[in-house]
Design an enzyme around this catalytic site. Sequence first.
Site: not given
Ligand code: PPS
Length: 291
Positions: A100, A130, A221, A224, A249-250
């Site tokens: 980051h 998020s 999503f 995973m 999460r979502k």
């Molecule tokens: S971190 O803590 O910085 O590593 O978090 P990061 O991985 O950057 O972001 C987490 C959010 O990414 C979403 N996520 C996904 N979204 C769509 N598809 C896939 N496969 C996927 N994998 C991770 C994760 O759900 C978090 O977003 P939110 O909005 O909280 O769901």
Amino acid sequence: MEPSKEYVFKYKGVYFGVNTSPEYVATLEDFEIKDSDIFITTYPKSGTVWTQNILSLIIHEGHRNGTENVKTIDRIPWLEYNIQNADYAALPLPRVFATHLPYYLVPRDLRKKRGRIIYVSRNPKDVMVSYYHFSKFFPIAEEVPDFNLFMERFLAGKVAPSSWLDHVTGWYSHAEDFNILFLTYEEMKKDLRSAVLKICSFIGKELSEEEVDSVVRQATFESMREDHRANYKDLPGGLVPKNDGRFLRKGTVGDWKNIMTVAQSERFDEVLKEKMKTLPIKFTWDINDEM
Ligand code: PPS
């Protein structure tokens, strides 16, 4: 305004959390880059874990076909948070790291266009929401029950790694110094296959149609969330999530609308939207928006 309590130090204008130190971050300037290195670079909550999994699936056949059982955190460690104390020099090639860091704190050699950077950004309202949920489940984060307070901290850059706008602006405005591919969370969401192909082409990896299909299938999503290698259910360092929270999460575009009031959205726009106009990215705020 005070930053969140877990952000234990500030180094060259950027807040950092636990599991690292100013001394360690300072050493990263001299971190030895190998030409094949790949850095997934993001502001938190922008799609890091997702991109980590996509790269594991693209690069490692055994990850793709399920014969290897290596978790993301072990496959693709965090550069500035060496939580598992990995020997970075001994990682198999190509090494992939997640970070980051802002553009000016990454290893010097990256600026000589050695290695590759994949920078993923996401619309900042979804990033903030998020991050807010993350603060409630991640055990070493300070739980901030008041969304409004969290928003004010986010807008003031009093979270790690400081201001979202500075992070994104910094990377975009210094793009020419790096060998860099820009992606957005929203384009990955709208057309994952194209994003996978862009990454393959950027890192010089040729996959068959079937292999690309397999990457796409396993990087959704839903897949995973079920994949214990990729879902970060076992948090690093044996940490136990609070409040039944999850990293995955979502996974949608526009979830901010479910929590932000009209007044909060307007306040957010007032602080950020005008400044965002200088960014060469058109953010997607809703999954139904044209890209
Ligand atoms: S971190 O803590 O910085 O590593 O978090 P990061 O991985 O950057 O972001 C987490 C959010 O990414 C979403 N996520 C996904 N979204 C769509 N598809 C896939 N496969 C996927 N994998 C991770 C994760 O759900 C978090 O977003 P939110 O909005 O909280 O769901």
